[in-house]
Design a protein around this motif. Sequence first.
Motif, PDB file in Angstrom:
ATOM      1  N   GLY A  21      48.355  49.653  37.636  1.00  0.00           N
ATOM      2  CA  GLY A  21      50.073  49.825  37.287  1.00  0.00           C
ATOM      3  C   GLY A  21      50.342  49.396  39.052  1.00  0.00           C
ATOM      4  O   GLY A  21      51.552  49.262  38.995  1.00  0.00           O
ATOM      5  N   LYS A  22      49.596  48.203  39.568  1.00  0.00           N
ATOM      6  CA  LYS A  22      50.293  47.668  40.882  1.00  0.00           C
ATOM      7  C   LYS A  22      50.240  45.890  40.309  1.00  0.00           C
ATOM      8  O   LYS A  22      49.914  45.488  39.343  1.00  0.00           O
ATOM      9  CB  LYS A  22      49.032  47.683  41.661  1.00  0.00           C
ATOM     10  N   GLU A  23      51.491  45.428  41.306  1.00  0.00           N
ATOM     11  CA  GLU A  23      51.382  44.072  40.641  1.00  0.00           C
ATOM     12  C   GLU A  23      50.835  42.689  41.684  1.00  0.00           C
ATOM     13  O   GLU A  23      50.960  43.911  42.800  1.00  0.00           O
ATOM     14  CB  GLU A  23      53.253  43.739  40.651  1.00  0.00           C
ATOM     15  N   TYR A  24      50.381  41.839  41.262  1.00  0.00           N
ATOM     16  CA  TYR A  24      50.192  41.109  41.892  1.00  0.00           C
ATOM     17  C   TYR A  24      50.304  39.735  41.618  1.00  0.00           C
ATOM     18  O   TYR A  24      50.689  39.366  40.616  1.00  0.00           O
ATOM     19  CB  TYR A  24      48.288  40.738  41.304  1.00  0.00           C
ATOM     20  N   VAL A  25      50.089  38.655  42.819  1.00  0.00           N
ATOM     21  CA  VAL A  25      50.777  37.347  42.297  1.00  0.00           C
ATOM     22  C   VAL A  25      49.171  36.595  42.093  1.00  0.00           C
ATOM     23  O   VAL A  25      48.314  37.055  42.422  1.00  0.00           O
ATOM     24  CB  VAL A  25      51.484  36.771  43.843  1.00  0.00           C
ATOM     25  N   VAL A  26      49.685  35.552  40.663  1.00  0.00           N
ATOM     26  CA  VAL A  26      48.500  34.391  40.512  1.00  0.00           C
ATOM     27  C   VAL A  26      48.714  33.748  41.593  1.00  0.00           C
ATOM     28  O   VAL A  26      49.708  32.730  41.679  1.00  0.00           O
ATOM     29  CB  VAL A  26      48.960  34.636  38.939  1.00  0.00           C
ATOM     30  N   GLU A  27      47.637  33.572  42.470  1.00  0.00           N
ATOM     31  CA  GLU A  27      47.226  32.721  43.427  1.00  0.00           C
ATOM     32  C   GLU A  27      45.965  31.286  42.209  1.00  0.00           C
ATOM     33  O   GLU A  27      46.382  29.968  42.331  1.00  0.00           O
ATOM     34  CB  GLU A  27      46.122  32.380  43.984  1.00  0.00           C
ATOM     35  N   ASN A  28      45.293  31.266  41.466  1.00  0.00           N
ATOM     36  CA  ASN A  28      45.210  30.428  40.550  1.00  0.00           C
ATOM     37  C   ASN A  28      44.608  31.059  38.666  1.00  0.00           C
ATOM     38  O   ASN A  28      45.339  32.423  38.787  1.00  0.00           O
ATOM     39  CB  ASN A  28      44.267  29.846  41.462  1.00  0.00           C
ATOM     40  N   THR A  29      44.570  30.273  38.078  1.00  0.00           N
ATOM     41  CA  THR A  29      44.386  30.665  36.103  1.00  0.00           C
ATOM     42  C   THR A  29      43.072  29.708  36.260  1.00  0.00           C
ATOM     43  O   THR A  29      43.773  29.017  36.579  1.00  0.00           O
ATOM     44  CB  THR A  29      45.260  30.938  35.953  1.00  0.00           C
ATOM     45  N   ASP A  30      42.423  30.513  34.887  1.00  0.00           N
ATOM     46  CA  ASP A  30      41.864  29.229  34.254  1.00  0.00           C
ATOM     47  C   ASP A  30      41.871  30.153  32.790  1.00  0.00           C
ATOM     48  O   ASP A  30      42.863  31.289  32.921  1.00  0.00           O
ATOM     49  CB  ASP A  30      40.460  29.133  34.915  1.00  0.00           C
ATOM     50  N   GLU A  31      41.457  29.549  31.663  1.00  0.00           N
ATOM     51  CA  GLU A  31      41.313  30.553  30.516  1.00  0.00           C
ATOM     52  C   GLU A  31      41.201  31.212  30.066  1.00  0.00           C
ATOM     53  O   GLU A  31      41.809  32.223  29.815  1.00  0.00           O
ATOM     54  CB  GLU A  31      40.395  29.787  29.307  1.00  0.00           C
ATOM     55  N   ASN A  32      40.295  31.702  31.192  1.00  0.00           N
ATOM     56  CA  ASN A  32      40.210  33.774  30.823  1.00  0.00           C
ATOM     57  C   ASN A  32      40.619  34.901  32.161  1.00  0.00           C
ATOM     58  O   ASN A  32      39.901  35.846  32.730  1.00  0.00           O
ATOM     59  CB  ASN A  32      38.504  33.533  30.030  1.00  0.00           C
ATOM     60  N   LYS A  33      40.762  33.938  33.455  1.00  0.00           N
ATOM     61  CA  LYS A  33      40.814  34.999  34.231  1.00  0.00           C
ATOM     62  C   LYS A  33      41.759  34.918  35.181  1.00  0.00           C
ATOM     63  O   LYS A  33      42.079  33.748  35.057  1.00  0.00           O
ATOM     64  CB  LYS A  33      39.289  34.762  35.228  1.00  0.00           C
ATOM     65  N   PHE A  34      42.432  35.071  36.155  1.00  0.00           N
ATOM     66  CA  PHE A  34      43.043  35.788  36.749  1.00  0.00           C
ATOM     67  C   PHE A  34      43.139  35.392  38.328  1.00  0.00           C
ATOM     68  O   PHE A  34      41.959  36.414  38.860  1.00  0.00           O
ATOM     69  CB  PHE A  34      44.170  36.183  37.388  1.00  0.00           C
ATOM     70  N   ARG A  35      43.186  34.793  40.013  1.00  0.00           N
ATOM     71  CA  ARG A  35      42.440  34.561  40.777  1.00  0.00           C
ATOM     72  C   ARG A  35      43.751  35.502  41.406  1.00  0.00           C
ATOM     73  O   ARG A  35      44.539  34.609  41.494  1.00  0.00           O
ATOM     74  CB  ARG A  35      42.306  33.325  41.598  1.00  0.00           C
ATOM     75  N   VAL A  36      43.562  36.171  42.239  1.00  0.00           N
ATOM     76  CA  VAL A  36      44.465  37.107  42.656  1.00  0.00           C
ATOM     77  C   VAL A  36      43.761  37.571  44.095  1.00  0.00           C
ATOM     78  O   VAL A  36      42.650  37.557  44.478  1.00  0.00           O
ATOM     79  CB  VAL A  36      45.262  38.760  41.431  1.00  0.00           C
ATOM     80  N   VAL A  37      44.836  38.229  45.131  1.00  0.00           N
ATOM     81  CA  VAL A  37      44.639  39.403  46.468  1.00  0.00           C
ATOM     82  C   VAL A  37      44.343  40.439  45.845  1.00  0.00           C
ATOM     83  O   VAL A  37      45.360  41.189  45.391  1.00  0.00           O
ATOM     84  CB  VAL A  37      45.865  38.751  47.426  1.00  0.00           C
ATOM     85  N   GLY A  38      43.366  41.332  45.729  1.00  0.00           N
ATOM     86  CA  GLY A  38      42.776  42.610  46.149  1.00  0.00           C
ATOM     87  C   GLY A  38      43.301  43.561  46.729  1.00  0.00           C
ATOM     88  O   GLY A  38      43.213  43.320  48.165  1.00  0.00           O
ATOM     89  N   ASP A  39      43.189  44.613  46.690  1.00  0.00           N
ATOM     90  CA  ASP A  39      43.852  45.096  47.808  1.00  0.00           C
ATOM     91  C   ASP A  39      43.142  45.732  49.244  1.00  0.00           C
ATOM     92  O   ASP A  39      43.145  45.898  49.786  1.00  0.00           O
ATOM     93  CB  ASP A  39      43.869  46.821  46.835  1.00  0.00           C
ATOM     94  N   HIS A  40      41.824  44.553  48.880  1.00  0.00           N
ATOM     95  CA  HIS A  40      40.952  44.508  50.038  1.00  0.00           C
ATOM     96  C   HIS A  40      40.735  43.328  50.821  1.00  0.00           C
ATOM     97  O   HIS A  40      40.686  42.825  52.199  1.00  0.00           O
ATOM     98  CB  HIS A  40      39.643  44.566  49.794  1.00  0.00           C
ATOM     99  N   GLY A  41      42.024  42.651  50.296  1.00  0.00           N
ATOM    100  CA  GLY A  41      42.761  41.499  51.249  1.00  0.00           C
ATOM    101  C   GLY A  41      42.146  39.971  50.657  1.00  0.00           C
ATOM    102  O   GLY A  41      42.074  38.891  51.671  1.00  0.00           O
ATOM    103  N   ARG A  42      40.868  39.659  49.764  1.00  0.00           N
ATOM    104  CA  ARG A  42      40.466  39.148  49.342  1.00  0.00           C
ATOM    105  C   ARG A  42      40.717  38.386  48.374  1.00  0.00           C
ATOM    106  O   ARG A  42      41.134  39.316  46.992  1.00  0.00           O
ATOM    107  CB  ARG A  42      38.649  39.287  49.511  1.00  0.00           C
ATOM    108  N   LYS A  43      40.323  37.167  47.875  1.00  0.00           N
ATOM    109  CA  LYS A  43      40.818  36.417  46.795  1.00  0.00           C
ATOM    110  C   LYS A  43      39.472  36.955  46.130  1.00  0.00           C
ATOM    111  O   LYS A  43      38.325  36.426  46.272  1.00  0.00           O
ATOM    112  CB  LYS A  43      41.543  35.263  46.932  1.00  0.00           C
TER     113      LYS A  43
END
Length: 157
Positions: A21-43
């Motif tokens: 339910g939480k929103e995340y900012v997309v830092e980067n993307t490829d065909e199948n994945k998003f790169r986000v900063v997780g709740d643990h503070g890492r991308k």
Amino acid sequence: MDRKNIRCRDVGAYAHALTRGKEYVVENTDENKFRVVGDHGRKVWISKDYFCSTKENILLLQKWNFDQDIESELFVEVTLTFNDGSERWCTLTTPENLVQYFSNNCMEPPGLYMKHLIIMKAMNKEDVEATFRYLDSQNELVGLTIPLNEILFENDV
């Protein structure tokens, strides 16, 4: 790249990094994945399957309660309330209660099927809460429960 927000649909194996339910900012993307900063503070790179648009409504469990006495009933109905105010229900039991149910020789038919039955190790609030929270985080709880208003409507007809 323009940054966009996405919403977590389910956490899967990423409970350490995502909250349903939480929103995340997309830092980067490829065909199948998003790169986000997780709740643990890492991308982290996470499959797009775990996310949806921020416009999509995500039902989240708010509270639940036993509708019957857990000491006297073999199968206990539970009402669950979600963040949009909707209510759903399911039935809980334990392996011991199933053994007791099947030990009744007068049972006809000699089998049991309940569409929305969850079998618990123990019927205490802590275990039920933990199970419901896990199922909710995996986006499974709604599918394992029945809308309460549908049952009321069917009985009124």
